[in-house]
Design an enzyme around this catalytic site. Sequence first.
Site, PDB file in Angstrom:
ATOM      1  CB  SER A  19     -39.722 -33.111  57.517  1.00 54.69           C
ATOM      2  OG  SER A  19     -40.458 -32.416  57.493  1.00 54.69           O
ATOM      3  CE1 TYR A  32     -36.387 -30.459  60.470  1.00 53.85           C
ATOM      4  CE2 TYR A  32     -37.986 -30.109  59.040  1.00 53.85           C
ATOM      5  CZ  TYR A  32     -37.709 -30.784  59.944  1.00 53.85           C
ATOM      6  OH  TYR A  32     -38.596 -31.684  60.469  1.00 53.85           O
TER       7      TYR A  32
END
Length: 128
Positions: A19, A32
């Site tokens: 990501s 995350y």
Amino acid sequence: LAVPDMLAAGWGRIVTLSSAAGQVGSLRQGHYSATKGAVIALTKTIALEYAARGITCNSVAPFAAATPLLRAQQEASRLPGDDVLARMIPAGRLGEPEELAAVCAFLCSDAASYVTGQIIGVNGGAVV
């Protein structure tokens, strides 16, 4: 195939999904960002370890794509709506899962035999 099978064959492709958050961080999402950063480090390590054995390893790093995970985060009010996200992306829209899949397919192909250890931003120009 598992890595031992790829080693025996002298050929293999590994594609991870990371990501943009793993590259630059993300407010209120340290957990995350940390895990996606770890995926990036693992990808680069695997690439270094296995390149000479015919195995490539790359990562696809989206910014915002219309996936079930993103939708769930929006529904839980952990991420802003599409209108806010689209303003952060030069292309003016979220990515589609099929666009991510197309990059993954390329990275798994013979045409990508000299691409390894790379983080491919599929992000509509949201450069990180």
